[in-house]
Enzyme design. Structure first.
Site, mmCIF file in Angstrom:
data_model
loop_
_atom_site.group_PDB
_atom_site.id
_atom_site.type_symbol
_atom_site.label_atom_id
_atom_site.label_comp_id
_atom_site.label_asym_id
_atom_site.label_seq_id
_atom_site.Cartn_x
_atom_site.Cartn_y
_atom_site.Cartn_z
ATOM 1 N N HIS A 134 2.204 3.572 -9.028
ATOM 2 C CA HIS A 134 2.079 2.138 -9.310
ATOM 3 C C HIS A 134 3.283 1.632 -10.116
ATOM 4 O O HIS A 134 3.762 0.520 -9.896
ATOM 5 C CB HIS A 134 0.773 1.843 -10.052
ATOM 6 C CG HIS A 134 -0.459 2.180 -9.247
ATOM 7 N ND1 HIS A 134 -0.637 1.743 -7.960
ATOM 8 C CD2 HIS A 134 -1.551 2.939 -9.546
ATOM 9 C CE1 HIS A 134 -1.801 2.201 -7.490
ATOM 10 N NE2 HIS A 134 -2.365 2.937 -8.436
ATOM 11 N N LEU A 137 10.933 -20.360 -5.649
ATOM 12 C CA LEU A 137 10.036 -19.423 -4.957
ATOM 13 C C LEU A 137 8.676 -19.471 -5.647
ATOM 14 O O LEU A 137 8.608 -19.428 -6.877
ATOM 15 C CB LEU A 137 10.591 -17.988 -5.045
ATOM 16 C CG LEU A 137 9.664 -16.882 -4.527
ATOM 17 C CD1 LEU A 137 9.615 -16.876 -2.991
ATOM 18 C CD2 LEU A 137 10.104 -15.497 -5.024
ATOM 19 N N ASP A 147 0.833 -1.207 0.000
ATOM 20 C CA ASP A 147 0.000 0.000 0.000
ATOM 21 C C ASP A 147 0.870 1.262 0.000
ATOM 22 O O ASP A 147 2.006 1.247 0.466
ATOM 23 C CB ASP A 147 -0.912 -0.028 1.238
ATOM 24 C CG ASP A 147 -2.102 0.899 1.080
ATOM 25 O OD1 ASP A 147 -2.361 1.369 -0.056
ATOM 26 O OD2 ASP A 147 -2.783 1.165 2.095
HETATM 27 C C1 IPE Z 1 -5.301 -2.901 -0.332
HETATM 28 O O1 IPE Z 1 -5.017 -1.560 -0.399
HETATM 29 C C2 IPE Z 1 -5.277 -3.512 -1.698
HETATM 30 C C3 IPE Z 1 -3.961 -3.644 -2.321
HETATM 31 C C4 IPE Z 1 -2.819 -3.327 -1.768
HETATM 32 C C5 IPE Z 1 -3.949 -4.207 -3.652
HETATM 33 P P1 IPE Z 1 -6.169 -0.456 -0.494
HETATM 34 O O2 IPE Z 1 -5.490 0.844 -0.623
HETATM 35 O O3 IPE Z 1 -7.130 -0.827 -1.549
HETATM 36 O O4 IPE Z 1 -6.869 -0.614 0.927
HETATM 37 P P2 IPE Z 1 -7.807 0.418 1.711
HETATM 38 O O5 IPE Z 1 -8.866 0.875 0.756
HETATM 39 O O6 IPE Z 1 -6.941 1.548 2.176
HETATM 40 O O7 IPE Z 1 -8.337 -0.366 2.873
HETATM 41 C C1 IPE Z 2 -1.666 0.244 -3.306
HETATM 42 O O1 IPE Z 2 -1.419 1.608 -3.312
HETATM 43 C C2 IPE Z 2 -1.824 -0.312 -4.691
HETATM 44 C C3 IPE Z 2 -3.192 -0.741 -5.033
HETATM 45 C C4 IPE Z 2 -4.216 -0.727 -4.217
HETATM 46 C C5 IPE Z 2 -3.422 -1.221 -6.385
HETATM 47 P P1 IPE Z 2 -2.615 2.659 -3.270
HETATM 48 O O2 IPE Z 2 -2.909 3.053 -4.684
HETATM 49 O O3 IPE Z 2 -3.739 2.140 -2.502
HETATM 50 O O4 IPE Z 2 -1.903 3.860 -2.519
HETATM 51 P P2 IPE Z 2 -2.593 4.901 -1.534
HETATM 52 O O5 IPE Z 2 -3.239 4.116 -0.416
HETATM 53 O O6 IPE Z 2 -3.595 5.671 -2.332
HETATM 54 O O7 IPE Z 2 -1.454 5.732 -1.039
HETATM 55 MG MG MG Z 3 -4.181 2.298 -0.509
#
Ligand code: IPE
Ligand code: IPE
Ligand code: MG
Length: 253
Positions: free
Chosen positions: A45, A139, A28
């Site tokens: 990303h 792995l 995240d």
């Molecule tokens: C969880 O992250 C999903 C992934 C890392 C793919 P999110 O950013 O979607 O989670 P929330 O919405 O903060 O709970």
């Molecule tokens: C996690 O990073 C990646 C995915 C959920 C695909 P986020 O895109 O959720 O990053 P934040 O939470 O907005 O910083």
């Molecule tokens: Mg997120």
């Protein structure tokens, strides 16, 4: 072929006999990383993808056996279309571009999630990647894509109910083991260590069944900034823990 230092774990100050066999990561913070730099979310990303490459190499060197990466959740479809499309393109691109190196390094790629709902070009790249790497065993890289923990349990219950309805099994045969055997990746052991980057103290519908006794480690570091050193810190912390599984501390030491 990547030839890791003879004992990367020991060199890092870790106990090589107590490396978690299966590490799961909620990757995240890509969006926040981009926002801090005034960049579009997709740039976060793309940088997160670079971290994935580095972490797969670290996992190999440290002799982790399975790495599950939360790549795209079943709830992430509700993000803006351009972000969703960009992530899907990135997944297809990564599957194509990393295939040779992953294969050379003995990585087996598997996917957990509702695969059939992914765009066809993404499915085709992933299918090819899974097929080419299927006999590798250094792995296991488990990509959780269009993954939701509740959906996974729903799909398992449906499969079990179908078997019960046609007489293949009796209700009293349903137990922990049978449910585990109907999840998306039944051959994987439950994760020993769950890492979440970017500081949120929640599970976000990840591996609800499998993490019953998983050790959890959360860092404020955003996923694009996450390094091998952070991974080593997480494992080092894990190695200090006493896993009791309901017993008293005296019983397990
Ligand atoms: C969880 O992250 C999903 C992934 C890392 C793919 P999110 O950013 O979607 O989670 P929330 O919405 O903060 O709970
Ligand atoms: C996690 O990073 C990646 C995915 C959920 C695909 P986020 O895109 O959720 O990053 P934040 O939470 O907005 O910083
Ligand atoms: Mg997120």
């Amino acid at each position: 072929m990547r030839t890791p230092a003879k004992n990367a774990a020991r060199d890092a100050g870790l106990d090589p006999t107590r490396i978690p066999k299966h590490i799961a990561i909620i990757m995240d913070g890509n969006g926040r990383w981009a926002r801090q730099r005034g960049l579009p979310r997709l740039a976060g990303h793309v940088q997160g993808y670079a971290t994935v490459r580095a972490m797969v190499e670290s996992a190999i060197d440290l002799r982790v056996q399975a790495l599950t990466l939360y790549t795209f959740s079943s709830e992430n479809w509700s993000r803006p279309k351009n972000e969703v499309d960009g992530i899907m393109r990135l997944i297809a691109h990564a599957a194509r571009n990393e295939l040779d190196e992953l294969h050379e390094n003995g990585v087996r790629v598997i996917v957990s999630g509702r695969f059939d709902d992914l765009p066809e070009d993404v499915r085709a790249e992933l299918r090819h990647e899974m097929n080419v790497t299927k006999d590798n065993n250094r792995l296991i890289l488990n990509l959780a894509i269009n993954y939701g923990g509740r959906t996974e349990i729903v799909d398992a219950v449906r499969a079990i109910a179908a078997k019960a309805a046609n007489g293949e099994l009796k209700p009293e045969e349903v137990d922990d083991e049978l449910i585990s055997a109907h999840l998306y990746s039944p051959h994987l052991p439950d994760p020993d260590l769950l890492i979440r980057t970017a500081g949120e103290l929640r599970i976000s519908n990840f591996l609800l069944w499998q993490i019953a006794y998983t050790e959890i480690w959360v860092t404020d570091v955003l996923w694009p900034d996450f390094s091998e050193n952070d991974l080593i810190m997480a494992i080092s912390d894990y190695q200090k823990r006493v896993r009791k599984f309901g017993k008293t501390a005296d019983q397990v030491v």
